[in-house]
Design a protein around this motif. Structure first.
Motif, PDB file in Angstrom:
ATOM      1  N   LYS B  19       0.839  -1.195   0.000  1.00 11.11           N
ATOM      2  CA  LYS B  19       0.000   0.000   0.000  1.00 11.11           C
ATOM      3  C   LYS B  19       0.874   1.245   0.000  1.00 11.11           C
ATOM      4  CE  LYS B  19      -4.141  -1.953   1.625  1.00 11.11           C
ATOM      5  NZ  LYS B  19      -5.446  -1.727   2.142  1.00 11.11           N
ATOM      6  N   ARG B  20       0.207   2.381  -0.230  1.00  8.62           N
ATOM      7  CA  ARG B  20       0.963   3.631  -0.250  1.00  8.62           C
ATOM      8  C   ARG B  20       1.228   4.116   1.166  1.00  8.62           C
ATOM      9  NH1 ARG B  20      -1.604   7.858  -4.208  1.00  8.62           N
ATOM     10  NH2 ARG B  20      -3.384   6.568  -4.763  1.00  8.62           N
ATOM     11  N   LEU B  21       2.025   5.152   1.295  1.00 10.17           N
ATOM     12  CA  LEU B  21       2.470   5.597   2.622  1.00 10.17           C
ATOM     13  C   LEU B  21       1.290   5.956   3.533  1.00 10.17           C
ATOM     14  CD1 LEU B  21       5.593   7.780   1.829  1.00 10.17           C
ATOM     15  CD2 LEU B  21       5.507   5.478   2.756  1.00 10.17           C
ATOM     16  N   ASP B  22       0.230   6.519   2.946  1.00  7.96           N
ATOM     17  CA  ASP B  22      -0.929   6.849   3.791  1.00  7.96           C
ATOM     18  C   ASP B  22      -1.937   5.708   3.832  1.00  7.96           C
ATOM     19  OD1 ASP B  22      -1.526   7.156   1.181  1.00  7.96           O
ATOM     20  OD2 ASP B  22      -2.118   9.259   1.289  1.00  7.96           O
ATOM     21  N   GLY B  23      -1.524   4.522   3.393  1.00  8.98           N
ATOM     22  CA  GLY B  23      -2.380   3.358   3.550  1.00  8.98           C
ATOM     23  C   GLY B  23      -3.407   3.173   2.460  1.00  8.98           C
ATOM     24  N   ARG B  24      -3.225   3.858   1.321  1.00  7.95           N
ATOM     25  CA  ARG B  24      -4.202   3.736   0.254  1.00  7.95           C
ATOM     26  C   ARG B  24      -3.742   2.715  -0.767  1.00  7.95           C
ATOM     27  NH1 ARG B  24      -4.919   9.018  -2.682  1.00  7.95           N
ATOM     28  NH2 ARG B  24      -2.936   9.630  -1.778  1.00  7.95           N
ATOM     29  N   ASP B  25      -4.735   2.173  -1.506  1.00  9.65           N
ATOM     30  CA  ASP B  25      -4.404   1.358  -2.664  1.00  9.65           C
ATOM     31  C   ASP B  25      -3.964   2.274  -3.795  1.00  9.65           C
ATOM     32  OD1 ASP B  25      -4.903  -1.038  -1.514  1.00  9.65           O
ATOM     33  OD2 ASP B  25      -7.035  -1.055  -2.061  1.00  9.65           O
ATOM     34  N   LYS B  26      -3.535   1.650  -4.884  1.00  7.60           N
ATOM     35  CA  LYS B  26      -3.014   2.469  -5.990  1.00  7.60           C
ATOM     36  C   LYS B  26      -4.086   3.349  -6.616  1.00  7.60           C
ATOM     37  CE  LYS B  26       0.466  -0.878  -7.160  1.00  7.60           C
ATOM     38  NZ  LYS B  26       0.660  -2.078  -7.990  1.00  7.60           N
ATOM     39  N   THR B  27      -5.289   2.825  -6.706  1.00  4.84           N
ATOM     40  CA  THR B  27      -6.340   3.614  -7.370  1.00  4.84           C
ATOM     41  C   THR B  27      -7.333   4.182  -6.372  1.00  4.84           C
ATOM     42  OG1 THR B  27      -7.612   1.609  -7.696  1.00  4.84           O
ATOM     43  CG2 THR B  27      -6.202   2.301  -9.509  1.00  4.84           C
ATOM     44  N   GLU B  28      -6.952   4.250  -5.124  1.00  2.22           N
ATOM     45  CA  GLU B  28      -7.875   4.745  -4.109  1.00  2.22           C
ATOM     46  C   GLU B  28      -7.707   6.255  -3.944  1.00  2.22           C
ATOM     47  OE1 GLU B  28      -7.588   2.460  -0.539  1.00  2.22           O
ATOM     48  OE2 GLU B  28      -8.978   3.781   0.509  1.00  2.22           O
ATOM     49  N   LEU B  29      -8.836   6.919  -3.771  1.00  2.00           N
ATOM     50  CA  LEU B  29      -8.791   8.371  -3.565  1.00  2.00           C
ATOM     51  C   LEU B  29      -8.683   8.674  -2.083  1.00  2.00           C
ATOM     52  CD1 LEU B  29     -11.765   9.321  -5.872  1.00  2.00           C
ATOM     53  CD2 LEU B  29      -9.402   9.844  -6.342  1.00  2.00           C
ATOM     54  N   ARG B  30      -8.223   9.875  -1.794  1.00  3.47           N
ATOM     55  CA  ARG B  30      -8.271  10.331  -0.402  1.00  3.47           C
ATOM     56  C   ARG B  30      -9.724  10.655  -0.041  1.00  3.47           C
ATOM     57  NH1 ARG B  30      -3.853  14.983  -0.891  1.00  3.47           N
ATOM     58  NH2 ARG B  30      -4.497  14.882  -3.050  1.00  3.47           N
ATOM     59  N   PRO B  31     -10.062  10.666   1.234  1.00  2.00           N
ATOM     60  CA  PRO B  31     -11.458  10.990   1.588  1.00  2.00           C
ATOM     61  C   PRO B  31     -11.828  12.405   1.153  1.00  2.00           C
ATOM     62  CG  PRO B  31     -10.071  10.830   3.538  1.00  2.00           C
ATOM     63  CD  PRO B  31      -9.270  10.309   2.409  1.00  2.00           C
ATOM     64  N   ILE B  32     -13.010  12.549   0.555  1.00  2.00           N
ATOM     65  CA  ILE B  32     -13.436  13.853   0.020  1.00  2.00           C
ATOM     66  C   ILE B  32     -14.738  14.263   0.694  1.00  2.00           C
ATOM     67  CG2 ILE B  32     -14.065  15.125  -2.056  1.00  2.00           C
ATOM     68  CD1 ILE B  32     -12.513  13.132  -3.663  1.00  2.00           C
ATOM     69  N   LYS B  33     -14.790  15.521   1.089  1.00  2.00           N
ATOM     70  CA  LYS B  33     -16.011  16.069   1.673  1.00  2.00           C
ATOM     71  C   LYS B  33     -16.297  17.408   1.018  1.00  2.00           C
ATOM     72  CE  LYS B  33     -16.990  18.169   5.703  1.00  2.00           C
ATOM     73  NZ  LYS B  33     -16.613  18.580   7.041  1.00  2.00           N
ATOM     74  N   MET B  34     -17.520  17.606   0.560  1.00  2.00           N
ATOM     75  CA  MET B  34     -17.851  18.886  -0.092  1.00  2.00           C
ATOM     76  C   MET B  34     -19.125  19.466   0.507  1.00  2.00           C
ATOM     77  SD  MET B  34     -17.261  18.090  -4.067  1.00  2.00           S
ATOM     78  CE  MET B  34     -16.037  16.919  -4.602  1.00  2.00           C
ATOM     79  N   GLU B  35     -19.198  20.782   0.430  1.00  2.00           N
ATOM     80  CA  GLU B  35     -20.362  21.472   0.966  1.00  2.00           C
ATOM     81  C   GLU B  35     -20.576  22.744   0.141  1.00  2.00           C
ATOM     82  OE1 GLU B  35     -19.830  22.079   5.156  1.00  2.00           O
ATOM     83  OE2 GLU B  35     -21.765  23.088   5.300  1.00  2.00           O
ATOM     84  N   ASP B 177      -4.564  10.176  -7.669  1.00  2.00           N
ATOM     85  CA  ASP B 177      -4.693  11.154  -6.592  1.00  2.00           C
ATOM     86  C   ASP B 177      -3.432  11.219  -5.728  1.00  2.00           C
ATOM     87  OD1 ASP B 177      -5.684  13.032  -4.912  1.00  2.00           O
ATOM     88  OD2 ASP B 177      -6.980  11.659  -3.798  1.00  2.00           O
ATOM     89  N   LEU B 178      -2.428  11.927  -6.244  1.00  2.00           N
ATOM     90  CA  LEU B 178      -1.163  12.024  -5.535  1.00  2.00           C
ATOM     91  C   LEU B 178      -1.276  12.927  -4.319  1.00  2.00           C
ATOM     92  CD1 LEU B 178       0.938  12.618  -8.725  1.00  2.00           C
ATOM     93  CD2 LEU B 178       0.955  10.534  -7.393  1.00  2.00           C
ATOM     94  N   SER B 179      -0.663  12.501  -3.234  1.00  2.00           N
ATOM     95  CA  SER B 179      -0.576  13.375  -2.066  1.00  2.00           C
ATOM     96  C   SER B 179       0.668  14.238  -2.196  1.00  2.00           C
ATOM     97  CB  SER B 179      -0.544  12.539  -0.799  1.00  2.00           C
ATOM     98  OG  SER B 179       0.666  11.845  -0.733  1.00  2.00           O
ATOM     99  N   GLY B 180       0.876  15.126  -1.236  1.00  2.00           N
ATOM    100  CA  GLY B 180       1.975  16.074  -1.320  1.00  2.00           C
ATOM    101  C   GLY B 180       3.334  15.415  -1.496  1.00  2.00           C
ATOM    102  N   ILE B 181       3.602  14.400  -0.682  1.00  2.00           N
ATOM    103  CA  ILE B 181       4.905  13.739  -0.745  1.00  2.00           C
ATOM    104  C   ILE B 181       5.080  12.990  -2.059  1.00  2.00           C
ATOM    105  CG2 ILE B 181       5.950  11.625   0.172  1.00  2.00           C
ATOM    106  CD1 ILE B 181       6.035  12.790   2.794  1.00  2.00           C
ATOM    107  N   GLU B 182       4.021  12.313  -2.480  1.00  2.00           N
ATOM    108  CA  GLU B 182       4.109  11.553  -3.732  1.00  2.00           C
ATOM    109  C   GLU B 182       4.313  12.489  -4.915  1.00  2.00           C
ATOM    110  OE1 GLU B 182       1.143   7.911  -2.412  1.00  2.00           O
ATOM    111  OE2 GLU B 182       0.357   9.692  -3.401  1.00  2.00           O
ATOM    112  N   ASP B 183       3.720  13.665  -4.803  1.00  2.00           N
ATOM    113  CA  ASP B 183       3.849  14.656  -5.863  1.00  2.00           C
ATOM    114  C   ASP B 183       5.307  15.102  -6.009  1.00  2.00           C
ATOM    115  OD1 ASP B 183       3.048  16.360  -7.797  1.00  2.00           O
ATOM    116  OD2 ASP B 183       2.298  17.904  -6.440  1.00  2.00           O
ATOM    117  N   LYS B 184       5.942  15.339  -4.848  1.00  2.00           N
ATOM    118  CA  LYS B 184       7.310  15.868  -4.898  1.00  2.00           C
ATOM    119  C   LYS B 184       8.325  14.775  -5.191  1.00  2.00           C
ATOM    120  CE  LYS B 184       6.114  19.550  -1.775  1.00  2.00           C
ATOM    121  NZ  LYS B 184       5.555  19.469  -0.420  1.00  2.00           N
ATOM    122  N   ALA B 185       8.157  13.597  -4.568  1.00  2.00           N
ATOM    123  CA  ALA B 185       9.165  12.559  -4.694  1.00  2.00           C
ATOM    124  C   ALA B 185       8.892  11.608  -5.845  1.00  2.00           C
ATOM    125  CB  ALA B 185       9.248  11.768  -3.385  1.00  2.00           C
TER     126      ALA B 185
END
Lengths: 278, 253
Positions: B19-35, B177-185
């Protein structure tokens, strides 16, 4: 509601100011929010309303896609099918001035040539002095004759005044032009002005003015609703006015629900008991 | 003593369990909340939490253009102001708009423009203010998504919503859905946005290295992720009204 009924309404309310009445504005969008039976389907921009483009045509708030295969919505609103037209009644939006609309306007600026008024649209409206007075023997000098240098043409209204005006002309490119000559038009000296979302105005008026009739009768007040999302109201005392403002806010919030008129009557009667009003 | 955060990236961006560093699968999104409807005085507004990203968007318009010389006589203009707060990133961000913010503002404006009927509102402007409260990778995608939502909430006629997501390559694997670290590294990232009325790409940027075959894979990965986010967008937009409807019908029965 015809004008006759309105005048009758004024006499019942024994108001001193005879020109204060309710405009129903039923000329503009008669079908809006009217049919309680229409399915209150909430749609959002881009949502496919139908793929049957042969029987249905795009009406208000909708568009045919470029390949002519489906009709999509342009607004967040309620889907409504009328004959073979599909409409979307918007729930949010802005006011676009149209000739003939009556609007509540605020004088924001004036110079010797014209007034500038805020009518809640993208542009300020213009009111020329010649449109503020009836043409008659005294005002004949307005056109043609030599100007009177001692008096200003624009001393009729001041900055900060609230007027009920009618739109004479409005288009995409030019500022709208107003007039204050006509029935119910002119300056307002008292009362309260509140503004709500312009698309919800038809709901405040109700089907054939039913909602506004109820509001008026239950709170013994005079209300003037205009298409630009502003409402002028005056009641016997401040408590009734507060109740009326709360009621209108409730209508605005629940504009997309079914059976609103009946619910509002209950609400006002309950609130009157709660607040100890007659 | 000031807080010092080392500017170091981990060598491996995948954990031992795959899994990825934040525990996600390869095609999993981060949790999203909208209002929607969060800014009282704006014509339309929206708020988005996407992983650690926290973004507000407010829309005003149509209104007169200031400065006036920017107004176009034949059509309206769309202006987007993407700004990051000083505390949104680890090192204090200078509050003045920088090169990056101006670029992203332009990119988002170009992305949203095909949705609107600007030719119907000559001499006016629509203004979208996007304020990034907290940033953790993919803010331009998140900002585009939330800006579309705010425009729809304002009741501005538009052809459809727009949704954006970043896909990328880390440790030779394609992820969504790259996170900050994945984006940079990571090795590559590809933010893309889709307009749903014609299902065409409205934004496509690319940074890193990949070949054409991977690009195709990327886009198909992005498509599934985008439809997932689109559904959340639709729900957020309708929720405001459905809640009132339910409250009212619940009171009657």
């Amino acid at each position: 509601m015809s004008f006759k009924d309105e005048e009758q309404g004024i006499k019942d309310n024994n108001q001193e100011e005879e020109e204060e009445a309710v405009n129903t504005e039923d000329d503009s969008d008669p079908d809006e929010f009217e049919d309680e039976e229409t399915t209150r389907n909430l749609v959002v921009p881009g949502e496919i309303l139908t793929t049957d483009t042969k029987t249905f045509s795009p009406g208000r708030g909708t568009i045919l896609t470029q390949d002519r295969s489906k009709i999509i919505s342009l607004n967040i609103g309620l889907k409504q099918t009328k004959k073979n037209y599909i409409n979307v009644i918007p729930l949010r939006g802005f006011y676009t001035p149209r000739p003939g609309d009556k609007v509540l306007a605020l004088v924001t600026d004036k110079n010797p040539v014209k007034y500038r008024l805020d009518i809640n649209s993208k542009e300020d409206a213009i009111l020329k002095p010649k449109n503020t007075m009836k043409r008659g023997r005294e005002t004949r000098g307005m056109r043609g004759g030599p100007p009177d240098r001692n008096t200003s043409n624009t001393d009729m209204f001041n900055i900060g005044d609230i007027l009920i005006a009618k739109i004479l002309s409005a288009d995409r490119l030019n500022s709208p032009e107003l007039t204050t000559v006509g029935k119910y038009l002119g300056k307002k000296n008292n009362g309260i002005v509140i503004s709500i979302d312009p698309p919800k105005i038809p709901r405040v008026i109700g089907r054939e003015g039913s909602m506004i009739k109820n509001l008026k009768n239950l709170t013994k007040s005079t209300i003037f609703v205009t298409q630009n999302g502003r409402i002028w109201l005056k009641a016997e005392d401040i408590a009734h006015e507060r109740l009326l403002v709360d009621a209108i806010r409730k209508i605005e919030r629940e504009a997309h629900t079914v059976g609103l008129t009946d619910r509002m009557v209950d609400y006002i009667e309950n609130e009157k008991k709660k607040r100890g009003l007659k | 003593m000031p807080l010092i955060i080392k500017d170091e990236y981990p060598e491996k961006l995948f954990r031992d369990d795959g899994k990825r560093l934040d525990g996600r699968d390869k095609t999993e999104l981060r949790p999203i909340k909208m209002e929607v409807g969060v800014v009282e005085n704006a014509d339309g507004s929206a708020y988005l939490e996407w992983g650690n990203n926290k973004i507000f968007a407010a829309v005003y318009g149509p209104r007169e253009v200031h400065p006036h010389h920017l107004a176009k006589p034949d059509r309206g203009i769309l202006r987007v102001f993407y700004r990051m707060t000083t505390y949104s990133v680890f090192e204090r961000k200078r509050p003045a708009p920088g090169r990056r913010e101006k670029e992203i503002s332009m990119v988002i404006a170009d992305c949203l423009e095909p949705l609107l009927f600007l030719e119907l509102y000559p001499g006016t402007s629509f203004e979208v203010f996007i304020e990034v409260m907290d940033a953790d990778g993919g803010t331009r995608c998140a900002a585009t998504t939330v800006a579309a939502l705010a425009l729809a909430d304002a009741g501005i006629p538009m052809k459809s919503l727009v949704t954006a997501v970043a896909v990328g390559k880390i440790d030779d694997e394609l992820v969504v859905d790259l996170s900050g670290i994945e984006d940079k590294a990571g090795q590559a990232d590809l933010p893309c946005a889709i307009t749903w009325f014609n299902e065409e790409l409205s934004l496509l940027q690319f940074d890193g290295d990949m070949n054409l075959k991977q690009m195709e894979e990327f886009l198909s990965l992005a498509k599934t992720a985008l439809s997932e986010i689109y559904q959340i967008q639709l729900d957020a937009l309708k929720k405001k009204y459905i809640e009132i409807q339910e409250e009212v019908s619940g009171g009657n029965s």
